[in-house]
Design a protein around this motif. Structure first.
Motif, PDB file in Angstrom:
ATOM      1  N   PRO A   1      13.597  -8.674  12.642  1.00 30.22           N
ATOM      2  CA  PRO A   1      13.831  -8.612  11.197  1.00 30.22           C
ATOM      3  C   PRO A   1      14.420  -9.907  10.666  1.00 30.22           C
ATOM      4  CG  PRO A   1      15.479  -7.341  12.358  1.00 30.22           C
ATOM      5  CD  PRO A   1      14.486  -7.792  13.376  1.00 30.22           C
ATOM      6  N   LYS A   2      14.067 -10.203   9.433  1.00 25.68           N
ATOM      7  CA  LYS A   2      14.576 -11.422   8.793  1.00 25.68           C
ATOM      8  C   LYS A   2      16.001 -11.213   8.278  1.00 25.68           C
ATOM      9  CE  LYS A   2      10.674 -13.704   9.064  1.00 25.68           C
ATOM     10  NZ  LYS A   2      10.317 -13.615  10.464  1.00 25.68           N
ATOM     11  N   TYR A   3      16.375  -9.971   7.987  1.00 20.14           N
ATOM     12  CA  TYR A   3      17.723  -9.676   7.517  1.00 20.14           C
ATOM     13  C   TYR A   3      18.067  -8.257   7.949  1.00 20.14           C
ATOM     14  CZ  TYR A   3      15.366  -6.942   3.923  1.00 20.14           C
ATOM     15  OH  TYR A   3      14.581  -6.027   3.281  1.00 20.14           O
ATOM     16  N   PRO A   4      19.353  -7.925   8.092  1.00 20.52           N
ATOM     17  CA  PRO A   4      19.721  -6.559   8.502  1.00 20.52           C
ATOM     18  C   PRO A   4      19.432  -5.561   7.379  1.00 20.52           C
ATOM     19  CG  PRO A   4      21.668  -7.863   8.038  1.00 20.52           C
ATOM     20  CD  PRO A   4      20.497  -8.796   7.957  1.00 20.52           C
ATOM     21  N   ARG A   5      18.948  -4.398   7.736  1.00 22.45           N
ATOM     22  CA  ARG A   5      18.597  -3.390   6.732  1.00 22.45           C
ATOM     23  C   ARG A   5      19.830  -2.668   6.191  1.00 22.45           C
ATOM     24  NH1 ARG A   5      14.641  -6.081   6.957  1.00 22.45           N
ATOM     25  NH2 ARG A   5      12.487  -5.353   6.972  1.00 22.45           N
ATOM     26  N   GLN A   6      20.948  -2.725   6.930  1.00 22.64           N
ATOM     27  CA  GLN A   6      22.210  -2.161   6.447  1.00 22.64           C
ATOM     28  C   GLN A   6      23.209  -3.299   6.294  1.00 22.64           C
ATOM     29  OE1 GLN A   6      23.232   0.752   9.406  1.00 22.64           O
ATOM     30  NE2 GLN A   6      22.563   2.418   8.089  1.00 22.64           N
ATOM     31  N   SER A   7      23.990  -3.251   5.229  1.00 23.91           N
ATOM     32  CA  SER A   7      24.942  -4.332   5.003  1.00 23.91           C
ATOM     33  C   SER A   7      26.102  -4.283   5.989  1.00 23.91           C
ATOM     34  CB  SER A   7      25.474  -4.270   3.574  1.00 23.91           C
ATOM     35  OG  SER A   7      26.120  -3.029   3.361  1.00 23.91           O
TER      36      SER A   7
END
Length: 183
Positions: free
Chosen positions: A69-75
């Motif tokens: 993933p390019k960014y986490p789906r949960q902050s």
């Protein structure tokens, strides 16, 4: 020797001879004839059929790459919904609970309804650093869950209750009851 030399002189025309230095056919009709032959022959003439040994078709496994993933789906990572402070709500200080403390070496708590016996045992161990022998639970008519926590024989429920400020609450309760009975 002459015979072998004469063979080399009398050459048959080959496909290479019909092409010029650039590799292309000399005559456009030769090119057309070649294309006609290719169409008549078909493109899949030399393909072999794969031998199948089963009547069932199994889809072949293809390459499956791991997710990147390019960014986490949960902050932020999720917190546990029930920690020891949410599991044990408060100690119960009724007369029957006090009797359980004195007679059966058992503490009585109101606990979260979603918690199970193992969670209650672990929570009491974390909160009060005492060993628990067993836990009995019931759900009261008002919807709260009550837990009877039997302590190990090494621990005294009265000492633990004092540590938990159990008896301070019960003394206030008894004083209040005696005050009401007096008037």
């Amino acid at each position: 020797m002459v015979a072998s030399g004469s063979k080399s002189q009398a050459k048959k025309p080959t496909k290479k001879d019909s092409k010029d230095a650039s590799g292309k056919a000399k005559n456009p009709t030769d090119k057309a004839l070649k294309a006609k032959k290719a169409v008549a022959k078909g493109t899949f003439i030399n393909r072999k059929k794969k031998a199948r040994y089963s009547v069932h078709f199994r889809r072949p496994k293809t390459l499956s790459l791991p997710r990147a993933p390019k960014y986490p789906r949960q902050s932020a990572p999720g917190r546990p919904k029930l920690d020891q402070f949410k599991i044990v709500k408060y100690p119960l200080t009724t007369e029957s609970a006090m009797k359980k403390i004195e007679d059966n070496n058992t503490l009585v708590f109101i606990v979260d309804k979603r918690s199970n016996k193992n969670m209650i045992k672990a929570a009491v161990h974390k909160l009060y650093s005492i060993e628990v022998q067993r836990v009995n639970t019931l759900i009261r008519p008002d919807g709260e869950k009550k837990a009877y926590v039997r302590l190990a024989s090494d621990y005294d429920a009265l000492d633990v209750a004092n540590k938990v400020r159990y008896l301070a609450i019960s003394k206030r309760l008894k004083l209040k009851q005696s005050y009401i009975a007096y008037y």
